[in-house]
Design a protein around this motif. Structure first.
Motif, mmCIF file in Angstrom:
data_model
loop_
_atom_site.group_PDB
_atom_site.id
_atom_site.type_symbol
_atom_site.label_atom_id
_atom_site.label_comp_id
_atom_site.label_asym_id
_atom_site.label_seq_id
_atom_site.Cartn_x
_atom_site.Cartn_y
_atom_site.Cartn_z
ATOM 1 N N VAL A 47 0.692 -1.081 -0.084
ATOM 2 C CA VAL A 47 -0.045 -0.123 0.108
ATOM 3 C C VAL A 47 0.864 1.123 -0.089
ATOM 4 C CG1 VAL A 47 -1.871 -0.991 0.910
ATOM 5 C CG2 VAL A 47 -0.235 -0.002 2.632
ATOM 6 N N LEU A 48 2.061 1.215 0.610
ATOM 7 C CA LEU A 48 3.148 2.334 0.546
ATOM 8 C C LEU A 48 3.663 2.646 -0.591
ATOM 9 C CD1 LEU A 48 4.292 2.077 4.462
ATOM 10 C CD2 LEU A 48 2.260 3.570 3.621
ATOM 11 N N LYS A 49 3.947 1.678 -1.388
ATOM 12 C CA LYS A 49 4.635 1.836 -2.500
ATOM 13 C C LYS A 49 4.084 2.710 -3.591
ATOM 14 C CE LYS A 49 3.390 -2.214 -5.207
ATOM 15 N NZ LYS A 49 3.880 -3.451 -5.913
ATOM 16 N N SER A 50 2.569 3.140 -3.640
ATOM 17 C CA SER A 50 2.185 3.956 -4.398
ATOM 18 C C SER A 50 2.532 5.479 -3.977
ATOM 19 C CB SER A 50 0.625 3.774 -4.230
ATOM 20 O OG SER A 50 0.146 3.882 -3.055
ATOM 21 N N LEU A 51 2.997 5.691 -2.941
ATOM 22 C CA LEU A 51 3.584 6.964 -2.581
ATOM 23 C C LEU A 51 4.930 6.995 -3.113
ATOM 24 C CD1 LEU A 51 2.194 7.299 1.116
ATOM 25 C CD2 LEU A 51 1.094 8.234 -0.826
ATOM 26 N N SER A 52 5.002 8.055 -4.182
ATOM 27 C CA SER A 52 6.335 8.040 -4.756
ATOM 28 C C SER A 52 7.349 8.923 -3.865
ATOM 29 C CB SER A 52 6.152 9.161 -6.211
ATOM 30 O OG SER A 52 5.793 10.388 -5.732
ATOM 31 N N ASN A 53 6.630 9.745 -2.743
ATOM 32 C CA ASN A 53 7.695 10.326 -1.978
ATOM 33 C C ASN A 53 8.131 9.637 -0.671
ATOM 34 O OD1 ASN A 53 5.237 10.949 -1.317
ATOM 35 N ND2 ASN A 53 5.669 13.145 -0.945
ATOM 36 N N CYS A 54 7.613 8.429 -0.641
ATOM 37 C CA CYS A 54 7.726 7.419 0.643
ATOM 38 C C CYS A 54 8.676 6.414 0.281
ATOM 39 C CB CYS A 54 6.355 6.649 0.889
ATOM 40 S SG CYS A 54 6.492 5.620 2.491
ATOM 41 N N LYS A 55 9.688 6.201 1.488
ATOM 42 C CA LYS A 55 10.765 5.172 1.332
ATOM 43 C C LYS A 55 10.454 4.204 2.525
ATOM 44 C CE LYS A 55 14.308 7.788 1.797
ATOM 45 N NZ LYS A 55 15.814 8.313 1.782
ATOM 46 N N VAL A 56 10.431 3.033 2.252
ATOM 47 C CA VAL A 56 10.280 1.931 3.164
ATOM 48 C C VAL A 56 11.473 0.857 3.468
ATOM 49 C CG1 VAL A 56 8.592 -0.180 3.704
ATOM 50 C CG2 VAL A 56 7.778 1.904 2.363
ATOM 51 N N ALA A 57 11.685 0.789 4.681
ATOM 52 C CA ALA A 57 12.934 -0.085 5.076
ATOM 53 C C ALA A 57 12.360 -0.937 6.314
ATOM 54 C CB ALA A 57 14.007 0.642 5.496
ATOM 55 N N THR A 58 12.988 -2.097 6.455
ATOM 56 C CA THR A 58 12.644 -3.021 7.557
ATOM 57 C C THR A 58 13.602 -3.472 8.536
ATOM 58 O OG1 THR A 58 13.398 -4.930 6.177
ATOM 59 C CG2 THR A 58 11.049 -4.297 5.952
ATOM 60 N N CYS A 59 13.251 -3.637 9.775
ATOM 61 C CA CYS A 59 14.232 -3.932 11.108
ATOM 62 C C CYS A 59 14.052 -5.332 11.328
ATOM 63 C CB CYS A 59 14.161 -2.852 11.943
ATOM 64 S SG CYS A 59 15.357 -3.019 13.467
ATOM 65 N N GLU A 60 14.695 -6.169 11.425
ATOM 66 C CA GLU A 60 14.703 -7.433 11.749
ATOM 67 C C GLU A 60 15.922 -8.045 12.465
ATOM 68 O OE1 GLU A 60 12.323 -10.273 13.263
ATOM 69 O OE2 GLU A 60 11.490 -8.831 11.782
ATOM 70 N N PRO A 61 15.985 -8.533 13.377
ATOM 71 C CA PRO A 61 15.074 -8.736 14.579
ATOM 72 C C PRO A 61 14.474 -7.368 15.325
ATOM 73 C CG PRO A 61 16.929 -9.163 15.696
ATOM 74 C CD PRO A 61 17.331 -8.872 14.163
ATOM 75 N N ALA A 62 13.696 -7.324 15.874
ATOM 76 C CA ALA A 62 13.112 -6.039 16.732
ATOM 77 C C ALA A 62 14.082 -5.438 17.602
ATOM 78 C CB ALA A 62 11.793 -6.393 17.161
ATOM 79 N N SER A 63 15.053 -6.375 18.062
ATOM 80 C CA SER A 63 16.019 -5.659 19.199
ATOM 81 C C SER A 63 16.904 -4.937 18.409
ATOM 82 C CB SER A 63 16.619 -7.092 19.758
ATOM 83 O OG SER A 63 17.150 -7.765 18.709
ATOM 84 N N ASN A 64 17.079 -4.941 17.404
ATOM 85 C CA ASN A 64 18.127 -3.925 16.544
ATOM 86 C C ASN A 64 17.338 -2.469 16.360
ATOM 87 O OD1 ASN A 64 19.891 -6.099 16.552
ATOM 88 N ND2 ASN A 64 19.260 -6.597 14.296
ATOM 89 N N VAL A 65 16.088 -2.151 16.761
ATOM 90 C CA VAL A 65 15.442 -0.818 16.314
ATOM 91 C C VAL A 65 16.211 0.250 16.871
ATOM 92 C CG1 VAL A 65 13.964 -1.052 18.476
ATOM 93 C CG2 VAL A 65 13.320 0.290 16.445
ATOM 94 N N GLY A 66 16.856 0.208 18.220
ATOM 95 C CA GLY A 66 17.599 1.105 18.717
ATOM 96 C C GLY A 66 18.893 1.450 17.910
ATOM 97 N N LYS A 67 19.666 0.556 17.486
ATOM 98 C CA LYS A 67 20.551 0.741 16.651
ATOM 99 C C LYS A 67 20.401 1.363 15.435
ATOM 100 C CE LYS A 67 23.505 -2.556 16.769
ATOM 101 N NZ LYS A 67 24.370 -4.121 16.336
ATOM 102 N N THR A 68 19.290 0.941 14.737
ATOM 103 C CA THR A 68 18.870 1.382 13.283
ATOM 104 C C THR A 68 18.314 2.998 13.273
ATOM 105 O OG1 THR A 68 18.060 -0.718 12.951
ATOM 106 C CG2 THR A 68 17.177 0.818 11.454
ATOM 107 N N LEU A 69 17.719 3.194 14.602
ATOM 108 C CA LEU A 69 17.111 4.550 14.623
ATOM 109 C C LEU A 69 18.496 5.581 14.799
ATOM 110 C CD1 LEU A 69 13.874 4.050 16.584
ATOM 111 C CD2 LEU A 69 14.178 4.782 14.172
ATOM 112 N N ASN A 70 19.218 5.074 15.741
ATOM 113 C CA ASN A 70 20.628 5.923 15.867
ATOM 114 C C ASN A 70 21.537 6.176 14.709
ATOM 115 O OD1 ASN A 70 20.307 6.459 18.709
ATOM 116 N ND2 ASN A 70 21.265 4.193 19.185
ATOM 117 N N SER A 71 21.255 5.239 13.648
ATOM 118 C CA SER A 71 21.974 5.410 12.244
ATOM 119 C C SER A 71 21.355 6.268 11.251
ATOM 120 C CB SER A 71 22.607 4.059 11.940
ATOM 121 O OG SER A 71 21.513 3.337 11.834
ATOM 122 N N ASP A 72 19.868 6.020 11.487
ATOM 123 C CA ASP A 72 19.083 6.502 10.274
ATOM 124 C C ASP A 72 18.170 7.325 10.948
ATOM 125 O OD1 ASP A 72 20.357 5.572 7.700
ATOM 126 O OD2 ASP A 72 20.066 3.785 8.528
#
Length: 386
Positions: A47-72
């Motif tokens: 559903v989100l890919k139809s938004l041309s100005n939206c970028k989607v990324a995934t984070c797996e496992p969930a325990s890595n979310v802190g590290k991911t948010l700190n870097s991006d």
């Protein structure tokens, strides 16, 4: 489009409101899907890919979310609360200074369906902004974030995000901060707005949530007259009581109206500070000359007009034991010419001021449903007993 607002000195000035944003730099949004199942990730990505100005990324496992948010830097974080209900706090903490500007979505069937889970997961200050299990609703929220301008002059009074035009800010505040409580330090950021701080919006004993009410009504499309405001001033209501009175012989009471208008039910306006039941008893006594007791309610109607509303309650009643033997009124005055008992058959060919006698007399005579008196009561009255 130009929107006139009052300055603090009482003058008016024009502030730019962008609705089409043809003159604005449209923003974008980066979305992080955290710990979602493969099926959920596919649903949301589709559903989100139809938004041309939206970028989607995934984070797996969930325990890595802190590290991911700190870097991006991500504008929207979607996570599956059925797997980890404590992620909202982790996401806010990892976002650091941007914690209030990150839109956090719980995407989980259980959380969306259970009242206690929704309340727990959305509780401020670290809770999620949105709890849902509908990919289309995620799309709507992300689109609002994508479509906001970047070169406006307004900043959000809650999270300090900047670049808003008035319409963008009007959409942003409930989306991101509907659970935030206003306080005296929260000021309306629109230039020239008379309501600058929360203390000026309402006295201290009033709810502290009035900054939301102020933005909702005085800015954006409602403020420009392009959408209705939430009604804040009381609506004048004219209450009327009408009474269908039937005696023990099965006859009904009619009141002869003044100015040769024929017969009608006993009925009139309710006086100030008078409750409806007392008004009904008074009206019958004044217009027909007898005492009655009320036994039920036939109808409650509310008819709105442009600047007022009319409310009518039609009661059912019967003469009191003493009232049955009382003589009906025959001396004319300003309230009525007099009163008479009739049966249903006598209505044929009889001039009446309205259709109510022909509608309600046969209805009551058939023994049809009549609501209990308790259906019309004061706000503090206890719940009706079955």
């Amino acid at each position: 489009m130009l929107h006139k607002v009052k300055t603090l000195g009482g003058r008016t000035k024009s502030s730019k409101r962008s609705t089409s944003r043809s003159d604005a730099s449209v923003g974008s949004a980066s979305v992080l899907l955290v710990g979602s199942s493969v099926v959920h990730a596919q649903e949301l990505t589709t559903v989100l890919k139809s938004l041309s100005n939206c970028k989607v990324a995934t984070c797996e496992p969930a325990s890595n979310v802190g590290k991911t948010l700190n870097s991006d830097s991500f504008d929207v974080v979607v996570f599956d609360a059925d797997k980890d209900g404590d992620l909202a706090h982790t996401i806010r903490s990892a976002a650091g200074a941007r914690k209030d500007a990150v839109f956090v979505v719980v995407y989980a069937e259980k959380a969306a369906a259970l009242a206690t889970e929704r309340l727990k997961l959305s509780a401020p200050p670290t809770g999620a902004n949105m709890v849902t299990f509908d990919p289309d609703d995620v799309f709507k929220a992300v689109k609002l974030i994508c479509d906001r301008s970047q070169n406006g002059e307004l900043s959000c009074p809650y999270c300090a995000a900047s670049g808003f035009f008035e319409d963008d800010l009007w959409a942003h505040v409930p989306l991101f901060h509907i659970n935030s409580r206003s306080d005296a330090k929260v000021a309306c950021p629109v230039a020239g707005c008379e309501s600058k701080t929360q203390l000026e919006l309402a006295p201290p004993h009033r709810s502290r949530d009035n900054m939301h009410v102020h933005l909702r009504n005085e800015h954006g499309k409602p403020g420009a007259g392009e959408a209705p405001k939430e009604a804040r001033a009381p609506t004048p209501v004219w209450p009327f009581a009408l009474i269908v009175v039937r005696n023990r012989r099965g006859k009904f009471l009619l009141v002869q109206q003044f100015a040769a208008r024929g017969y009608w039910l006993p009925g009139d306006r309710v006086n100030p500070a008078e409750d409806l039941k007392s008004a009904a008893l008074r009206i019958v006594k004044e217009q027909a000359g007898i005492d009655i007791e009320l036994t039920g309610v036939l109808r409650v109607s509310y008819t709105p007009q442009n600047d007022f509303a009319r409310m009518r309650v039609i009661y059912v009643g019967r003469p009191t034991h003493d009232g049955e033997a009382q003589t009906l009124k025959t001396v004319p005055d300003y309230l009525s010419v007099g009163a008479v008992w009739v049966d249903v058959a006598e209505l044929e060919g009889l001039k009446t001021h309205g259709d109510e006698p022909r509608e309600w007399f046969p209805y009551v005579a058939r023994g049809a449903y009549v609501a209990p008196l308790e259906i019309m009561t004061s706000e503090s009255a206890p719940v009706m007993k079955l």
